[in-house]
Design a protein around this motif. Structure first.
Motif, PDB file in Angstrom:
ATOM      1  N   GLU A 180      -9.759 -10.159 -12.465  1.00  0.00           N
ATOM      2  CA  GLU A 180      -9.634  -8.704 -12.444  1.00  0.00           C
ATOM      3  C   GLU A 180      -9.608  -8.135 -11.028  1.00  0.00           C
ATOM      4  O   GLU A 180      -9.581  -6.910 -10.847  1.00  0.00           O
ATOM      5  N   LEU A 181      -9.615  -9.007 -10.037  1.00  0.00           N
ATOM      6  CA  LEU A 181      -9.742  -8.545  -8.661  1.00  0.00           C
ATOM      7  C   LEU A 181      -8.625  -7.574  -8.286  1.00  0.00           C
ATOM      8  O   LEU A 181      -8.882  -6.507  -7.711  1.00  0.00           O
ATOM      9  N   ARG A 182      -7.389  -7.906  -8.619  1.00  0.00           N
ATOM     10  CA  ARG A 182      -6.253  -7.021  -8.304  1.00  0.00           C
ATOM     11  C   ARG A 182      -6.418  -5.665  -9.000  1.00  0.00           C
ATOM     12  O   ARG A 182      -6.197  -4.608  -8.382  1.00  0.00           O
ATOM     13  N   ALA A 183      -6.805  -5.695 -10.253  1.00  0.00           N
ATOM     14  CA  ALA A 183      -6.955  -4.443 -10.998  1.00  0.00           C
ATOM     15  C   ALA A 183      -8.087  -3.595 -10.445  1.00  0.00           C
ATOM     16  O   ALA A 183      -7.971  -2.358 -10.344  1.00  0.00           O
ATOM     17  N   MET A 184      -9.209  -4.223 -10.068  1.00  0.00           N
ATOM     18  CA  MET A 184     -10.353  -3.467  -9.549  1.00  0.00           C
ATOM     19  C   MET A 184     -10.015  -2.817  -8.212  1.00  0.00           C
ATOM     20  O   MET A 184     -10.414  -1.681  -7.944  1.00  0.00           O
ATOM     21  N   VAL A 185      -9.280  -3.524  -7.368  1.00  0.00           N
ATOM     22  CA  VAL A 185      -8.849  -2.937  -6.096  1.00  0.00           C
ATOM     23  C   VAL A 185      -7.912  -1.763  -6.366  1.00  0.00           C
ATOM     24  O   VAL A 185      -8.001  -0.708  -5.728  1.00  0.00           O
TER      25      VAL A 185
END
Length: 340
Positions: free
Chosen positions: A247-252
């Motif tokens: 989810e790193l891309r989405a959280m950023v």
């Protein structure tokens, strides 16, 4: 840990460490593993060590009650973190940085590494871009004594916890880097942590986050499936979720102050295919077999010997089943506000 590091830990104050290249006498005292892991990229696969090389009675842990991080805080863990750093460089084609123009680094940037560990990333960045100003924070200072055994540099290191508040004013840094904190950030606090990193980033500055899921998505055998369930259950009890890496891309992207978001994804074999696979297997062997052994055996009731046999068997299963993990790197820039 040295007296200067102890004082820093007690007072929580800033201290500039002047790092120097060691002389012959200090190098001779460094273990063969330390010497091997301080090279830029290992030329050969690491030598495998026995679990008996890691005396559980000698492992030490951090004392920050506000952090769920369970891995040890000692020289042996510092060695593993250095190896993990080199592994990340290998995964990303030998580069310590992504998304940031090389020309900007060569001119000189003010750079922060959050969760800097042994400060090896900072030391290597200083070596490659000596005009920069380098800062690092971590919840412990134990590993910093080993910094003096590596490339000379001037780096400001501060004891701080990103789960609380970083000890810097708003808009301080040109480049903020954070890597391998998936086992230290509660799953519900990731947006808060990203917001704190953005707070200290200058408008137009660069954010660089690098994380990996430390378990394959698919367990190749029932034994490995049992292993996965044990690890995931124990970490979820501490509100930690390895799958947040996906989810790193989405959280950023959810942070309103970030733009120009870019993402990389890499698959990394465990014990097969290449030297990278051999290094990752060795890292897993130490991390699961030794670094987490006390935590796991206390939680599950397994004896150390039973746990060691399980880890060894699962690593064999990974290699035979050509298992891999997924690594993610996400970059972004802080929005420059319109002039009023």
């Amino acid at each position: 840990m040295g007296s200067s590091a102890s004082s820093l830990a007690d007072e929580g104050q800033r201290r500039r460490f002047k790092l120097r290249r060691p002389g012959r006498s200090s190098r001779s005292q460094t273990s063969s593993m330390q010497r091997r892991l301080s090279e830029d990229v290992p030329e050969t696969s690491p030598e495998f060590v026995s679990f008996s090389d890691f005396d559980e009675d000698l492992r030490t842990y951090h004392s920050d009650t506000n952090s769920p991080y369970v891995l040890p805080d000692d020289v042996m863990e510092g060695n593993r973190l250095n190896m993990q750093h080199h592994l990340a460089r290998m995964v990303y084609n030998g580069n310590n940085y992504q998304f940031v123009p090389k020309e900007a680094l060569e001119r000189g940037m003010k750079i922060l590494d959050v969760g800097c560990g042994t400060a090896i990333w900072l030391s290597e960045m200083y070596r490659d871009f000596p005009r920069g100003e380098y800062h690092g924070v971590d919840i412990t200072t134990t590993a910093w004594s080993d910094v003096f055994l590596r490339l000379g540099a001037q780096i400001t290191l501060i004891r701080a916890n990103v789960l609380e508040r970083l000890p810097y004013p708003d808009n301080t840094f040109d480049y903020v880097h954070q890597q391998a904190l998936i086992a230290g950030i509660p799953s519900n606090l990731w947006p808060q942590v990203i917001a704190e990193l953005v707070r200290v980033l200058k408008p137009g500055g660069y954010l660089d986050l690098c994380e990996a899921d430390p378990l394959p998505l698919m367990a190749p055998t029932p034994r490995a499936e049992r292993f996965h369930e044990m690890i995931e259950t124990m970490f979820k009890a501490r509100n930690l979720d390895f799958r947040k890496a996906y989810e790193l891309r989405a959280m950023v992207g959810q942070n309103p102050d970030l733009t120009s978001i870019r993402a990389l994804r890499r698959t990394v074999p465990i014990g097969w295919d290449s030297k990278i696979g051999d290094v990752l297997r060795h890292d897993f062997r130490i991390a699961y077999g030794s670094s987490l052994r006390s935590f796991v055996t206390t939680a599950t009731g397994l004896s150390p010997e039973e746990w060691e046999r399980l880890v060894e068997g699962v690593l064999d299963d990974y290699a035979a089943g050509q298992s891999f993990i997924n690594a993610f790197r996400v970059g972004a820039r802080k929005i420059v506000p319109d002039p009023e």
